[in-house]
Design a protein around this motif. Structure first.
Motif, PDB file in Angstrom:
ATOM      1  N   LEU A  89       7.488  23.266  39.876  1.00 47.34           N
ATOM      2  CA  LEU A  89       7.998  22.381  38.826  1.00 47.34           C
ATOM      3  C   LEU A  89       7.791  20.902  39.130  1.00 47.34           C
ATOM      4  O   LEU A  89       7.832  20.071  38.230  1.00 47.34           O
ATOM      5  N   LYS A  90       7.553  20.563  40.391  1.00 47.29           N
ATOM      6  CA  LYS A  90       7.274  19.189  40.817  1.00 47.29           C
ATOM      7  C   LYS A  90       6.001  19.206  41.661  1.00 47.29           C
ATOM      8  O   LYS A  90       6.021  19.034  42.880  1.00 47.29           O
ATOM      9  N   PRO A  91       4.860  19.427  41.025  1.00 45.73           N
ATOM     10  CA  PRO A  91       3.621  19.682  41.772  1.00 45.73           C
ATOM     11  C   PRO A  91       3.116  18.529  42.630  1.00 45.73           C
ATOM     12  O   PRO A  91       2.292  18.746  43.520  1.00 45.73           O
ATOM     13  N   ALA A  92       3.591  17.323  42.432  1.00 46.86           N
ATOM     14  CA  ALA A  92       3.104  16.191  43.227  1.00 46.86           C
ATOM     15  C   ALA A  92       3.669  16.177  44.645  1.00 46.86           C
ATOM     16  O   ALA A  92       3.135  15.477  45.506  1.00 46.86           O
ATOM     17  N   MET A  93       4.716  16.941  44.901  1.00 49.61           N
ATOM     18  CA  MET A  93       5.328  16.923  46.228  1.00 49.61           C
ATOM     19  C   MET A  93       4.437  17.594  47.265  1.00 49.61           C
ATOM     20  O   MET A  93       3.642  18.476  46.950  1.00 49.61           O
ATOM     21  N   ASN A  94       4.559  17.150  48.497  1.00 53.67           N
ATOM     22  CA  ASN A  94       3.975  17.821  49.649  1.00 53.67           C
ATOM     23  C   ASN A  94       5.098  18.622  50.281  1.00 53.67           C
ATOM     24  O   ASN A  94       6.203  18.099  50.472  1.00 53.67           O
ATOM     25  N   LEU A  95       4.830  19.863  50.590  1.00 55.02           N
ATOM     26  CA  LEU A  95       5.887  20.776  51.011  1.00 55.02           C
ATOM     27  C   LEU A  95       5.577  21.378  52.371  1.00 55.02           C
ATOM     28  O   LEU A  95       4.522  21.986  52.564  1.00 55.02           O
ATOM     29  N   ASP A  96       6.505  21.184  53.310  1.00 53.61           N
ATOM     30  CA  ASP A  96       6.452  21.845  54.609  1.00 53.61           C
ATOM     31  C   ASP A  96       7.471  22.972  54.584  1.00 53.61           C
ATOM     32  O   ASP A  96       8.664  22.726  54.354  1.00 53.61           O
ATOM     33  N   LEU A  97       7.008  24.195  54.790  1.00 55.59           N
ATOM     34  CA  LEU A  97       7.876  25.367  54.834  1.00 55.59           C
ATOM     35  C   LEU A  97       7.943  25.850  56.280  1.00 55.59           C
ATOM     36  O   LEU A  97       6.905  26.127  56.886  1.00 55.59           O
ATOM     37  N   VAL A  98       9.144  25.933  56.829  1.00 53.94           N
ATOM     38  CA  VAL A  98       9.319  26.402  58.198  1.00 53.94           C
ATOM     39  C   VAL A  98       9.999  27.772  58.133  1.00 53.94           C
ATOM     40  O   VAL A  98      11.136  27.884  57.672  1.00 53.94           O
ATOM     41  N   GLU A  99       9.282  28.780  58.563  1.00 58.82           N
ATOM     42  CA  GLU A  99       9.791  30.161  58.533  1.00 58.82           C
ATOM     43  C   GLU A  99       9.426  30.834  59.841  1.00 58.82           C
ATOM     44  O   GLU A  99       8.246  30.947  60.178  1.00 58.82           O
ATOM     45  N   SER A 100      10.426  31.283  60.585  1.00 60.27           N
ATOM     46  CA  SER A 100      10.179  31.846  61.912  1.00 60.27           C
ATOM     47  C   SER A 100       9.589  33.257  61.866  1.00 60.27           C
ATOM     48  O   SER A 100       8.956  33.682  62.833  1.00 60.27           O
ATOM     49  N   ARG A 101       9.749  33.973  60.778  1.00 66.25           N
ATOM     50  CA  ARG A 101       9.208  35.338  60.686  1.00 66.25           C
ATOM     51  C   ARG A 101       7.773  35.292  60.151  1.00 66.25           C
ATOM     52  O   ARG A 101       7.532  34.878  59.017  1.00 66.25           O
ATOM     53  N   ALA A 102       6.846  35.755  60.967  1.00 63.42           N
ATOM     54  CA  ALA A 102       5.418  35.659  60.637  1.00 63.42           C
ATOM     55  C   ALA A 102       5.066  36.341  59.318  1.00 63.42           C
ATOM     56  O   ALA A 102       4.277  35.811  58.536  1.00 63.42           O
ATOM     57  N   LYS A 103       5.639  37.515  59.051  1.00 66.16           N
ATOM     58  CA  LYS A 103       5.312  38.241  57.817  1.00 66.16           C
ATOM     59  C   LYS A 103       5.727  37.429  56.591  1.00 66.16           C
ATOM     60  O   LYS A 103       4.999  37.393  55.592  1.00 66.16           O
ATOM     61  N   LYS A 104       6.873  36.800  56.657  1.00 67.33           N
ATOM     62  CA  LYS A 104       7.314  35.977  55.528  1.00 67.33           C
ATOM     63  C   LYS A 104       6.441  34.727  55.415  1.00 67.33           C
ATOM     64  O   LYS A 104       6.160  34.260  54.322  1.00 67.33           O
ATOM     65  N   GLY A 105       5.993  34.205  56.551  1.00 62.36           N
ATOM     66  CA  GLY A 105       5.066  33.078  56.534  1.00 62.36           C
ATOM     67  C   GLY A 105       3.764  33.433  55.832  1.00 62.36           C
ATOM     68  O   GLY A 105       3.221  32.648  55.052  1.00 62.36           O
ATOM     69  N   VAL A 106       3.258  34.646  56.081  1.00 62.96           N
ATOM     70  CA  VAL A 106       2.033  35.109  55.413  1.00 62.96           C
ATOM     71  C   VAL A 106       2.276  35.227  53.915  1.00 62.96           C
ATOM     72  O   VAL A 106       1.422  34.844  53.103  1.00 62.96           O
ATOM     73  N   PHE A 107       3.440  35.736  53.518  1.00 64.12           N
ATOM     74  CA  PHE A 107       3.772  35.801  52.096  1.00 64.12           C
ATOM     75  C   PHE A 107       3.744  34.404  51.478  1.00 64.12           C
ATOM     76  O   PHE A 107       3.166  34.200  50.397  1.00 64.12           O
TER      77      PHE A 107
END
Length: 159
Positions: A89-107
């Motif tokens: 909904l706010k496509p101009a943002m740069n997004l850092d996602l930190v997720e410790s579970r590798a499978k969820k990171g792949v998702f």
């Protein structure tokens, strides 16, 4: 109620136009969530009763998102709520996602790639490791997390 029907209803109530790019991407996100949830536990269930409130919360939060915000950090991203919705909904943002579970990171990586979301960076590691490896001069305009307890050391490293 079928989840895609519930999402359509929520989008109309929220003023998101039928046929818009946002609608297309939100429906795509829902489809990916349902597909991946069968092999990795992203949410307890994918029926509208369970995930509707998560979509509603993200769409609601986007209405209050600062217009000048450019950098967003989401901690413990899991299934991507609320950060992926905010990014759509706010496509101009740069997004850092930190997720410790590798499978969820792949998702999360697959979702960003499939939906064509640029400026999304997935970091499959614990928050403290991410912050230790990050540029110490980097600041985020917004930080989000959901159902995650942050300790004093974590918060201190974010400041």
């Amino acid at each position: 109620m079928e989840a895609s029907e519930g999402l359509n209803r929520l989008l109309r109530q929220s003023g998101i136009a039928a046929g818009s790019q946002a609608e297309h991407k939100l429906q795509g996100y829902l489809a990916l969530l349902k597909k991946w949830n069968s092999s990795i536990n992203l949410t307890s269930r994918t029926d509208w009763t369970a995930i509707g409130p998560l979509f509603q919360e993200g769409i609601w939060a986007s209405k209050f998102y600062p217009e000048n915000a450019v950098h967003h950090l989401d901690i413990g991203s899991g299934a991507g709520f609320p950060a992926m919705l905010l990014k759509i909904l706010k496509p101009a943002m740069n997004l850092d996602l930190v997720e410790s579970r590798a499978k969820k990171g792949v998702f999360l990586e697959t979702t960003a790639d499939t939906l064509g979301l640029s400026g999304v960076h997935v970091h499959s590691m614990r928050l403290q490791t991410f912050l230790q490896q990050s540029d110490p001069q980097k600041l985020w305009d917004c930080i989000s997390w959901k159902a995650l307890k942050l300790g004093g050391q974590d918060i201190g490293m974010l400041l």
